[in-house]
Scaffold this motif. Structure first.
Motif, PDB file in Angstrom:
ATOM      1  N   GLY A  58       0.811  -1.214   0.000  1.00 55.50           N
ATOM      2  CA  GLY A  58       0.000   0.000   0.000  1.00 55.50           C
ATOM      3  C   GLY A  58       0.844   1.263   0.000  1.00 55.50           C
ATOM      4  N   VAL A  59       1.892   1.277   0.813  1.00 61.78           N
ATOM      5  CA  VAL A  59       2.780   2.443   0.861  1.00 61.78           C
ATOM      6  C   VAL A  59       3.496   2.636  -0.469  1.00 61.78           C
ATOM      7  CG1 VAL A  59       4.817   3.423   1.981  1.00 61.78           C
ATOM      8  CG2 VAL A  59       3.066   2.301   3.358  1.00 61.78           C
ATOM      9  N   LEU A  60       4.032   1.545  -1.011  1.00 60.98           N
ATOM     10  CA  LEU A  60       4.757   1.638  -2.282  1.00 60.98           C
ATOM     11  C   LEU A  60       3.830   2.040  -3.430  1.00 60.98           C
ATOM     12  CD1 LEU A  60       7.117  -1.460  -2.045  1.00 60.98           C
ATOM     13  CD2 LEU A  60       7.709   0.950  -1.750  1.00 60.98           C
ATOM     14  N   VAL A  61       2.600   1.562  -3.414  1.00 56.65           N
ATOM     15  CA  VAL A  61       1.642   1.934  -4.458  1.00 56.65           C
ATOM     16  C   VAL A  61       1.393   3.437  -4.445  1.00 56.65           C
ATOM     17  CG1 VAL A  61      -0.807   1.809  -5.054  1.00 56.65           C
ATOM     18  CG2 VAL A  61       0.494  -0.282  -4.718  1.00 56.65           C
ATOM     19  N   LEU A  62       1.239   4.012  -3.254  1.00 52.79           N
ATOM     20  CA  LEU A  62       1.022   5.456  -3.165  1.00 52.79           C
ATOM     21  C   LEU A  62       2.221   6.236  -3.694  1.00 52.79           C
ATOM     22  CD1 LEU A  62      -0.685   5.805   0.334  1.00 52.79           C
ATOM     23  CD2 LEU A  62      -1.755   6.074  -1.906  1.00 52.79           C
ATOM     24  N   VAL A  63       3.420   5.810  -3.314  1.00 51.62           N
ATOM     25  CA  VAL A  63       4.628   6.523  -3.734  1.00 51.62           C
ATOM     26  C   VAL A  63       4.831   6.414  -5.245  1.00 51.62           C
ATOM     27  CG1 VAL A  63       7.137   6.625  -3.511  1.00 51.62           C
ATOM     28  CG2 VAL A  63       5.730   6.261  -1.483  1.00 51.62           C
ATOM     29  N   VAL A  64       4.789   5.191  -5.768  1.00 55.53           N
ATOM     30  CA  VAL A  64       5.012   4.986  -7.207  1.00 55.53           C
ATOM     31  C   VAL A  64       3.896   5.635  -8.019  1.00 55.53           C
ATOM     32  CG1 VAL A  64       5.239   3.255  -9.031  1.00 55.53           C
ATOM     33  CG2 VAL A  64       6.318   2.876  -6.803  1.00 55.53           C
ATOM     34  N   GLY A  65       2.661   5.476  -7.572  1.00 57.76           N
ATOM     35  CA  GLY A  65       1.540   6.072  -8.290  1.00 57.76           C
ATOM     36  C   GLY A  65       1.632   7.581  -8.355  1.00 57.76           C
ATOM     37  N   LEU A  66       2.044   8.215  -7.259  1.00 60.75           N
ATOM     38  CA  LEU A  66       2.174   9.672  -7.254  1.00 60.75           C
ATOM     39  C   LEU A  66       3.297  10.125  -8.180  1.00 60.75           C
ATOM     40  CD1 LEU A  66       1.316  12.393  -6.110  1.00 60.75           C
ATOM     41  CD2 LEU A  66       2.855  12.002  -4.173  1.00 60.75           C
ATOM     42  N   LEU A  67       4.424   9.418  -8.168  1.00 66.45           N
ATOM     43  CA  LEU A  67       5.540   9.783  -9.052  1.00 66.45           C
ATOM     44  C   LEU A  67       5.154   9.647 -10.524  1.00 66.45           C
ATOM     45  CD1 LEU A  67       8.551   8.147  -7.153  1.00 66.45           C
ATOM     46  CD2 LEU A  67       7.935  10.570  -7.248  1.00 66.45           C
ATOM     47  N   VAL A  68       4.445   8.569 -10.856  1.00 67.29           N
ATOM     48  CA  VAL A  68       4.016   8.375 -12.247  1.00 67.29           C
ATOM     49  C   VAL A  68       3.017   9.454 -12.648  1.00 67.29           C
ATOM     50  CG1 VAL A  68       2.807   6.811 -13.820  1.00 67.29           C
ATOM     51  CG2 VAL A  68       4.473   5.904 -12.202  1.00 67.29           C
ATOM     52  N   ALA A  69       2.110   9.804 -11.741  1.00 74.19           N
ATOM     53  CA  ALA A  69       1.124  10.848 -12.048  1.00 74.19           C
ATOM     54  C   ALA A  69       1.807  12.189 -12.280  1.00 74.19           C
ATOM     55  CB  ALA A  69       0.110  10.957 -10.905  1.00 74.19           C
ATOM     56  N   ILE A  70       2.785  12.511 -11.462  1.00 74.62           N
ATOM     57  CA  ILE A  70       3.517  13.774 -11.649  1.00 74.62           C
ATOM     58  C   ILE A  70       4.260  13.755 -12.979  1.00 74.62           C
ATOM     59  CG2 ILE A  70       5.410  15.166 -10.748  1.00 74.62           C
ATOM     60  CD1 ILE A  70       4.540  14.376  -7.939  1.00 74.62           C
ATOM     61  N   ALA A  71       4.851  12.589 -13.315  1.00 73.32           N
ATOM     62  CA  ALA A  71       5.557  12.489 -14.594  1.00 73.32           C
ATOM     63  C   ALA A  71       4.610  12.704 -15.769  1.00 73.32           C
ATOM     64  CB  ALA A  71       6.239  11.124 -14.708  1.00 73.32           C
ATOM     65  N   ARG A  72       3.386  12.220 -15.656  1.00 83.50           N
ATOM     66  CA  ARG A  72       2.424  12.381 -16.754  1.00 83.50           C
ATOM     67  C   ARG A  72       1.901  13.809 -16.872  1.00 83.50           C
ATOM     68  NH1 ARG A  72      -2.021   8.173 -18.153  1.00 83.50           N
ATOM     69  NH2 ARG A  72      -1.749   9.413 -20.043  1.00 83.50           N
ATOM     70  N   THR A  73       2.028  14.601 -15.819  1.00 79.50           N
ATOM     71  CA  THR A  73       1.510  15.964 -15.859  1.00 79.50           C
ATOM     72  C   THR A  73       2.607  17.006 -16.104  1.00 79.50           C
ATOM     73  OG1 THR A  73       1.677  16.109 -13.434  1.00 79.50           O
ATOM     74  CG2 THR A  73      -0.438  15.421 -14.354  1.00 79.50           C
ATOM     75  N   LEU A  74       3.842  16.558 -16.323  1.00 80.16           N
ATOM     76  CA  LEU A  74       4.920  17.506 -16.592  1.00 80.16           C
ATOM     77  C   LEU A  74       4.690  18.211 -17.921  1.00 80.16           C
ATOM     78  CD1 LEU A  74       8.024  15.440 -15.444  1.00 80.16           C
ATOM     79  CD2 LEU A  74       7.015  17.401 -14.269  1.00 80.16           C
ATOM     80  N   ARG A  75       5.001  19.482 -17.958  1.00 79.94           N
ATOM     81  CA  ARG A  75       4.825  20.269 -19.170  1.00 79.94           C
ATOM     82  C   ARG A  75       6.172  20.483 -19.855  1.00 79.94           C
ATOM     83  NH1 ARG A  75       0.520  18.941 -17.792  1.00 79.94           N
ATOM     84  NH2 ARG A  75      -1.331  20.200 -17.380  1.00 79.94           N
ATOM     85  N   GLY A  76       6.117  20.761 -21.128  1.00 84.68           N
ATOM     86  CA  GLY A  76       7.326  21.080 -21.867  1.00 84.68           C
ATOM     87  C   GLY A  76       7.817  19.930 -22.708  1.00 84.68           C
ATOM     88  N   PRO A  77       8.401  20.227 -23.875  1.00 84.36           N
ATOM     89  CA  PRO A  77       8.890  19.166 -24.776  1.00 84.36           C
ATOM     90  C   PRO A  77      10.053  18.376 -24.194  1.00 84.36           C
ATOM     91  CG  PRO A  77       9.554  21.340 -25.558  1.00 84.36           C
ATOM     92  CD  PRO A  77       8.591  21.577 -24.444  1.00 84.36           C
ATOM     93  N   ALA A  78      10.801  18.968 -23.273  1.00 82.42           N
ATOM     94  CA  ALA A  78      11.953  18.256 -22.721  1.00 82.42           C
ATOM     95  C   ALA A  78      11.524  17.031 -21.909  1.00 82.42           C
ATOM     96  CB  ALA A  78      12.773  19.199 -21.840  1.00 82.42           C
ATOM     97  N   PHE A  79      10.298  17.070 -21.393  1.00 85.89           N
ATOM     98  CA  PHE A  79       9.814  15.954 -20.567  1.00 85.89           C
ATOM     99  C   PHE A  79       8.987  14.956 -21.363  1.00 85.89           C
ATOM    100  CE2 PHE A  79      10.237  19.518 -17.516  1.00 85.89           C
ATOM    101  CZ  PHE A  79      11.164  18.949 -16.660  1.00 85.89           C
ATOM    102  N   ALA A  80       8.965  15.101 -22.688  1.00 91.62           N
ATOM    103  CA  ALA A  80       8.163  14.199 -23.521  1.00 91.62           C
ATOM    104  C   ALA A  80       8.554  12.730 -23.336  1.00 91.62           C
ATOM    105  CB  ALA A  80       8.263  14.607 -24.984  1.00 91.62           C
ATOM    106  N   PRO A  81       9.860  12.362 -23.306  1.00 92.83           N
ATOM    107  CA  PRO A  81      10.204  10.943 -23.089  1.00 92.83           C
ATOM    108  C   PRO A  81       9.683  10.407 -21.755  1.00 92.83           C
ATOM    109  CG  PRO A  81      12.094  12.160 -23.911  1.00 92.83           C
ATOM    110  CD  PRO A  81      11.058  13.179 -23.567  1.00 92.83           C
ATOM    111  N   LEU A  82       9.757  11.248 -20.721  1.00 91.98           N
ATOM    112  CA  LEU A  82       9.276  10.803 -19.406  1.00 91.98           C
ATOM    113  C   LEU A  82       7.760  10.620 -19.421  1.00 91.98           C
ATOM    114  CD1 LEU A  82      10.366  10.153 -16.606  1.00 91.98           C
ATOM    115  CD2 LEU A  82      10.005  12.543 -15.966  1.00 91.98           C
ATOM    116  N   ARG A  83       7.063  11.541 -20.096  1.00 90.31           N
ATOM    117  CA  ARG A  83       5.607  11.404 -20.194  1.00 90.31           C
ATOM    118  C   ARG A  83       5.237  10.150 -20.979  1.00 90.31           C
ATOM    119  NH1 ARG A  83       5.768  17.013 -21.355  1.00 90.31           N
ATOM    120  NH2 ARG A  83       5.428  16.550 -23.561  1.00 90.31           N
ATOM    121  N   LEU A  84       5.930   9.885 -22.073  1.00 89.15           N
ATOM    122  CA  LEU A  84       5.645   8.695 -22.869  1.00 89.15           C
ATOM    123  C   LEU A  84       5.917   7.414 -22.082  1.00 89.15           C
ATOM    124  CD1 LEU A  84       7.111   9.778 -26.334  1.00 89.15           C
ATOM    125  CD2 LEU A  84       4.691   9.513 -25.722  1.00 89.15           C
TER     126      LEU A  84
END
Length: 257
Positions: A58-84
């Protein structure tokens, strides 16, 4: 009227089941009090492993899920590989059944023969559960982050806050408040699915019940294990209902925070 109709339905259901021709055999095979009492200690010991997976996972799911969500909401072309990469991860593990991920992780990683790769069913089962549930939780977090009005971010940046500070101080608190009911519902589902680690050979509540059934050819231990999982999930389900009702009342009253 509701009480009378509920009692009437319960009486009819009880009579239909207990008056059926095969009820004595079903009662002996699935609902034996003596077998239930004898199997309870061993199944309860197995449930402790499920609780460990639940807490760590449960703890790891919250941490990993939050990091992935933040990665998907990053703006800018430089973060395109991370978003993909984050999008591909979410699409992959949201679409793959948990039981298949358990088999792939639980049997695939040890088969590689790499030095230092854990072979414990507890570690591998927890890793598989985290991979799947973090994908779902990431989408919940992302929905909460995107539900915060852009003016909130603009106001934070106008006060001199950096993007990281804006996310930590302004956006994430509001997002977490919004998605708490959905996260609790995912936690209820997680409480059930931790029992699937038994397919990797872990001696949890489900596996303990299976061993006892193999010894006695009586299915009552399965009923005992199921009831223990129900008792584990019911309090969380009621908390989720209460939090959802509170959030609905606050929304209807016009409060944002």
């Amino acid at each position: 009227m509701a009480l009378v109709s509920t009692l009437l339905f319960a009486v009819v259901a009880y009579l239909v089941v207990t008056r059926s021709p095969g009820w004595p055999r079903v009662q002996t095979t699935f609902f034996s009090p003596q077998v239930a009492l004898d199997s309870l200690p061993e199944i309860a010991r197995g449930l402790l492993l499920n609780l460990r997976v639940l807490v760590v996972g449960g703890v790891l799911v919250l941490v990993v899920g939050l990091l992935v969500a933040i990665a998907r909401t990053l703006r800018g072309p430089a973060f395109a590989p991370l978003r993909l990469l984050a999008t591909g991860y979410v699409d992959l593990f949201r679409g793959m059944p948990l039981i298949i991920v358990l088999y792939l992780v639980g049997f695939g990683f040890p088969a590689l023969g790499l030095q230092g790769v854990p072979t414990s069913p507890f570690v591998l089962g927890t890793a598989a559960i985290v991979l799947v549930y973090a994908a779902y939780v990431a989408e919940v977090f992302r929905a909460g982050i995107e539900s915060v009005h852009p003016s909130q971010r603009a106001a934070a940046r106008s006060l001199g806050l950096t993007h990281r500070q804006s996310m930590r101080i302004v956006v994430l608190p509001q997002a977490l408040r919004t998605v708490t009911p959905a996260l609790l519902n995912d936690f209820v589902a997680l409480q059930k699915d931790v029992g699937l680690i038994s397919v990797l050979g872990a001696i949890d509540a489900v596996r303990s019940a299976q061993i006892l059934v193999g010894r006695s050819f009586n299915f009552t231990p399965y009923v005992v294990a199921g009831l223990l999982f129900v008792l584990l999930a019911v309090p969380t389900a009621r908390i989720a209902d209460a939090v959802s009702a509170r959030a609905r009342r606050r929304q209807q009253s016009g409060h944002l925070l």
